[in-house]
Scaffold this active site. Structure first.
Site, PDB file in Angstrom:
ATOM      1  CB  CYS A 126      -0.874  -0.029   1.037  1.00 35.23           C
ATOM      2  SG  CYS A 126      -0.203  -0.374   2.647  1.00 35.23           S
ATOM      3  CG  HIS A 234      -0.804   3.949   4.874  1.00 34.14           C
ATOM      4  ND1 HIS A 234      -1.291   3.667   6.192  1.00 34.14           N
ATOM      5  CD2 HIS A 234      -0.147   2.713   4.403  1.00 34.14           C
ATOM      6  CE1 HIS A 234      -1.380   2.504   6.261  1.00 34.14           C
ATOM      7  NE2 HIS A 234      -0.728   1.808   5.156  1.00 34.14           N
TER       8      HIS A 234
HETATM    9  N1  LIG Z   1      -4.784  -3.379   5.216  1.00 32.30           N
HETATM   10  C1  LIG Z   1      -4.194  -2.851   4.159  1.00 32.30           C
HETATM   11  O1  LIG Z   1      -4.117  -1.526   4.063  1.00 32.30           O
HETATM   12  C2  LIG Z   1      -3.449  -3.736   3.040  1.00 32.30           C
HETATM   13  C3  LIG Z   1      -2.930  -2.906   2.115  1.00 32.30           C
HETATM   14  C4  LIG Z   1      -2.408  -3.839   1.023  1.00 32.30           C
HETATM   15  C5  LIG Z   1      -2.412  -5.080   1.147  1.00 32.30           C
HETATM   16  N2  LIG Z   1      -2.793  -5.757   2.217  1.00 32.30           N
HETATM   17  C6  LIG Z   1      -2.643  -7.335   2.341  1.00 32.30           C
HETATM   18  O2  LIG Z   1      -3.987  -7.884   2.226  1.00 32.30           O
HETATM   19  C7  LIG Z   1      -3.977  -8.893   2.931  1.00 32.30           C
HETATM   20  C8  LIG Z   1      -5.193  -8.707   3.942  1.00 32.30           C
HETATM   21  O3  LIG Z   1      -5.181  -7.543   4.843  1.00 32.30           O
HETATM   22  P1  LIG Z   1      -6.210  -7.063   5.821  1.00 32.30           P
HETATM   23  O4  LIG Z   1      -5.801  -5.880   6.507  1.00 32.30           O
HETATM   24  O5  LIG Z   1      -7.683  -7.209   5.069  1.00 32.30           O
HETATM   25  O6  LIG Z   1      -6.190  -8.340   6.990  1.00 32.30           O
HETATM   26  P2  LIG Z   1      -7.530  -8.701   7.859  1.00 32.30           P
HETATM   27  O7  LIG Z   1      -8.234  -7.790   8.116  1.00 32.30           O
HETATM   28  O8  LIG Z   1      -6.691  -9.390   8.976  1.00 32.30           O
HETATM   29  O9  LIG Z   1      -8.151  -9.944   7.127  1.00 32.30           O
HETATM   30  C9  LIG Z   1      -7.618 -11.138   6.758  1.00 32.30           C
HETATM   31  C10 LIG Z   1      -8.465 -11.752   5.794  1.00 32.30           C
HETATM   32  O10 LIG Z   1      -7.839 -13.116   5.308  1.00 32.30           O
HETATM   33  C11 LIG Z   1      -8.737 -14.305   5.758  1.00 32.30           C
HETATM   34  N3  LIG Z   1      -8.019 -15.383   5.923  1.00 32.30           N
HETATM   35  C12 LIG Z   1      -6.919 -15.319   7.077  1.00 32.30           C
HETATM   36  N4  LIG Z   1      -6.623 -16.757   7.152  1.00 32.30           N
HETATM   37  C13 LIG Z   1      -7.166 -17.243   6.148  1.00 32.30           C
HETATM   38  C14 LIG Z   1      -6.872 -18.792   5.550  1.00 32.30           C
HETATM   39  N5  LIG Z   1      -5.959 -19.559   6.215  1.00 32.30           N
HETATM   40  N6  LIG Z   1      -7.601 -19.076   4.645  1.00 32.30           N
HETATM   41  C15 LIG Z   1      -8.586 -18.253   3.869  1.00 32.30           C
HETATM   42  N7  LIG Z   1      -8.653 -17.075   4.251  1.00 32.30           N
HETATM   43  C16 LIG Z   1      -7.931 -16.527   5.445  1.00 32.30           C
HETATM   44  C17 LIG Z   1      -9.555 -13.830   7.132  1.00 32.30           C
HETATM   45  O11 LIG Z   1     -10.699 -14.630   7.126  1.00 32.30           O
HETATM   46  P3  LIG Z   1     -11.287 -14.830   8.432  1.00 32.30           P
HETATM   47  O12 LIG Z   1     -12.243 -13.716   8.956  1.00 32.30           O
HETATM   48  O13 LIG Z   1     -12.252 -16.053   8.385  1.00 32.30           O
HETATM   49  O14 LIG Z   1     -10.355 -15.088   9.326  1.00 32.30           O
HETATM   50  C18 LIG Z   1      -9.817 -12.394   6.488  1.00 32.30           C
HETATM   51  O15 LIG Z   1     -11.030 -12.402   5.592  1.00 32.30           O
HETATM   52  C19 LIG Z   1      -2.764  -9.104   3.936  1.00 32.30           C
HETATM   53  O16 LIG Z   1      -2.008 -10.061   2.990  1.00 32.30           O
HETATM   54  C20 LIG Z   1      -2.124  -7.711   3.824  1.00 32.30           C
HETATM   55  O17 LIG Z   1      -0.765  -7.654   3.543  1.00 32.30           O
HETATM   56  C21 LIG Z   1      -3.353  -5.175   3.400  1.00 32.30           C
END
Ligand SMILES: NC(=O)c1ccc[n+]([C@@H]2O[C@H](COP(=O)([O-])OP(=O)(O)OC[C@H]3O[C@@H](n4cnc5c(N)ncnc54)[C@H](OP(=O)(O)O)[C@@H]3O)[C@@H](O)[C@H]2O)c1
Length: 329
Positions: A126, A234
Site C-alpha cells: 500500500c 497512509h
Molecule cells: N490493510 C491494508 O491496508 C493492506 C494493504 C495492502 C495489502 N494488504 C494485504 O492484504 C491482506 C489482507 O489484509 P487485511 O488488512 O484485510 O487483513 P485482515 O483484516 O486481518 O483480514 C484477513 C482476511 O484473510 C482471511 N484469512 C486469514 N487466514 C486465512 C486462511 N487460512 N484461509 C482463507 N482466508 C484466510 C480472513 O478470513 P477470516 O475472517 O475467516 O479470518 C480475512 O478475510 C494481507 O496479505 C495484507 O498484507 C493489506
C-alpha cells in the site's frame, strides 16, 4: 466473469466488495472466500446475501479471476492451485511481489506488460503504490537518483485486529493486542517484522518494489516506516534527489496532469493532504511541494492516500478491469 474474493471478511476484503460494486465490475457469479472460521457466515454484495465458502470449494468452482487479500501464507499455498485450474489471481499480499516470474503492477504505470500467461499478478504494498504514483511521472521527466521516505501509516494497514486494538484503547477496554505496545497516543517505528539488516520488512518493500514497478534499478530508496494511531490513510514524507533540475511549477503541473494524482498545495489557505480527507477516495494526494534547500535538484513532498482503496482494493480491481478489457482472462 466468475470472480472469487479471497479474504472477503477482512479489512481489505470489505473495501474490495465496495469497490467492485461501485465500479460495476462485470460479475456473473461471485464467490466469497475466507478461512474455515468464517465458512457458512453471510456477507452482502449489492444488497444480496452470499454464503462464505472455503478455499477448496472456490478452486473447484474454477473462477476466471480470484482477488486474494488473505495474507502471504494463504497466497503462497493457494494462488498456484487457482492458477492450475486456469484462474488469474490478483494478489494483495507480499508473497509474490519480488518473484522475478511475477509482474508487480500499478495499472497507471505498467499494466501494459500484462499478458494472458500471467496467472498470478502481484499488487504492490500500500505505501509503495501511493509513492510510485507520484514518483513515476517525475522520474520520467527528471530521473531520480535517491529517495528518502518516512511513512506515517494507519492501523487499518495492519488489519482488523489492529483497528480493534486502537478502538479498545480509546474505549478503555483491555483487549487483544495487534502490536507489542499501545498504539493510541503513540508512534511505533515498527511496521511488519524486523529483518537481519535492522530494517523492517515494510521498509524493504518500499526500497525494492518501486525499482521493480518502474523497471529501473538506477535509483535507490531508503525508508523508515512508522505506525501512527490514524484510523485509515497512509501519509509519507518524501525527499527525492533527481539527476536533473526542476521548476516547482512544472512539478506541480506534471503531478496535476497525472491520472489518479491530485495536488493539494497552498500554504496560504493551509491546504495540504491529510488522511481524513483522503478517506474513501481513490486518488493519491500530493502537497507540501518544495525545494530541499540543502541539496541540488532535490524535492520534498507529502503524499497521502487511502491504503485500503488505491493502496489495495482499487489497484487490484483496476488490474482486474484491465485484464477483462484487454481480454486477457
Ligand atoms: N490493510 C491494508 O491496508 C493492506 C494493504 C495492502 C495489502 N494488504 C494485504 O492484504 C491482506 C489482507 O489484509 P487485511 O488488512 O484485510 O487483513 P485482515 O483484516 O486481518 O483480514 C484477513 C482476511 O484473510 C482471511 N484469512 C486469514 N487466514 C486465512 C486462511 N487460512 N484461509 C482463507 N482466508 C484466510 C480472513 O478470513 P477470516 O475472517 O475467516 O479470518 C480475512 O478475510 C494481507 O496479505 C495484507 O498484507 C493489506
Amino acid at each position: 466473469m466468475k470472480v472469487a474474493v479471497v479474504g472477503a471478511t477482512g479489512m481489505v476484503g470489505e473495501v474490495m466488495l465496495k469497490v467492485l460494486a461501485e465500479r460495476n465490475f462485470p460479475i456473473t457469479e461471485l464467490l466469497l472466500v475466507a478461512s474455515e472460521r468464517s465458512v457458512g457466515k453471510k456477507l452482502a454484495y449489492k444488497g444480496e446475501d452470499y454464503t462464505i465458502i472455503g478455499l477448496a470449494d472456490a478452486v473447484a468452482a474454477k473462477p476466471h479471476i480470484a482477488i486474494f487479500s488473505a495474507g502471504g501464507d494463504t497466497s503462497l499455498e493457494w494462488a498456484p492451485k487457482f492458477a492450475e485450474v486456469g484462474t488469474t489471481v490478483v494478489d494483495n499480499s507480499s508473497a509474490w511481489r519480488m518473484d522475478p516470474s511475477k509482474k508487480l503492477v500499478v495499472p497507471e504505470i505498467n499494466a501494459d506488460g500484462l499478458t494472458a500467461t500471467d496467472k498470478i499478478i502481484a499488487n504492490p504494498n500500500c505505501s509503495t503504490i501511493q509513492l510510485v504514483m507520484a514518483l513515476a511521472p517525475l522520474h520520467k521527466k527528471y530521473k531520480m537518483k535517491r529517495v528518502v521516505i518516512s511513512t506515517y501509516q494507519s492501523v487499518s494497514g495492519t488489519g482488523v485486529k489492529a483497528v480493534r486494538q486502537l478502538e479498545n484503547e480509546i474505549a478503555g477496554i483491555d483487549g487483544e493486542m495487534a502490536y507489542p505496545y499501545p498504539i493510541g497516543r503513540n508512534a511505533l517505528p515498527h511496521c511488519d517484522v524486523f529483518l537481519e539488516n535492522g530494517y523492517t520488512k515494510e521498509e524493504m518493500k518500499l526500497a525494492r518494489e518501486p525499482q521493480k514497478i518502474l523497471d529501473d534499478r538506477t535509483f535507490s530508496v531508503s525508508a523508515t516506516a512508522v505506525r501512527i494511531p490514524t484510523a485509515g490513510g497512509h501519509s509519507e514524507s518524501v525527499n527525492v534527489e533527481f539527476l536533473n533540475d526542476f521548476e516547482l511549477n512544472e512539478v506541480r503541473k506534471i503531478l496535476n496532469d497525472t491520472p489518479g494524482v491530485t495536488v493539494q498545495d497552498n500554504p496560504d489557505t493551509n491546504t495540504y493532504p491529510m488522511p481524513i480527507y483522503a478517506h474513501d477516495k481513490d486518488e493519491v494526494f500530493v502537497g507540501r511541494i518544495r525545494r530541499d534547500e540543502t541539496q541540488r535538484n532535490t524535492l520534498n513532498m507529502w503524499i497521502v492516500s487511502d491504503n485500503l482503496r488505491k493502496g489495495a482494493a482499487t489497484n487490484a480491481v483496476q488490474i482486474a478491469e484491465y485484464l477483462v478489457d484487454k481480454k486477457l482472462v
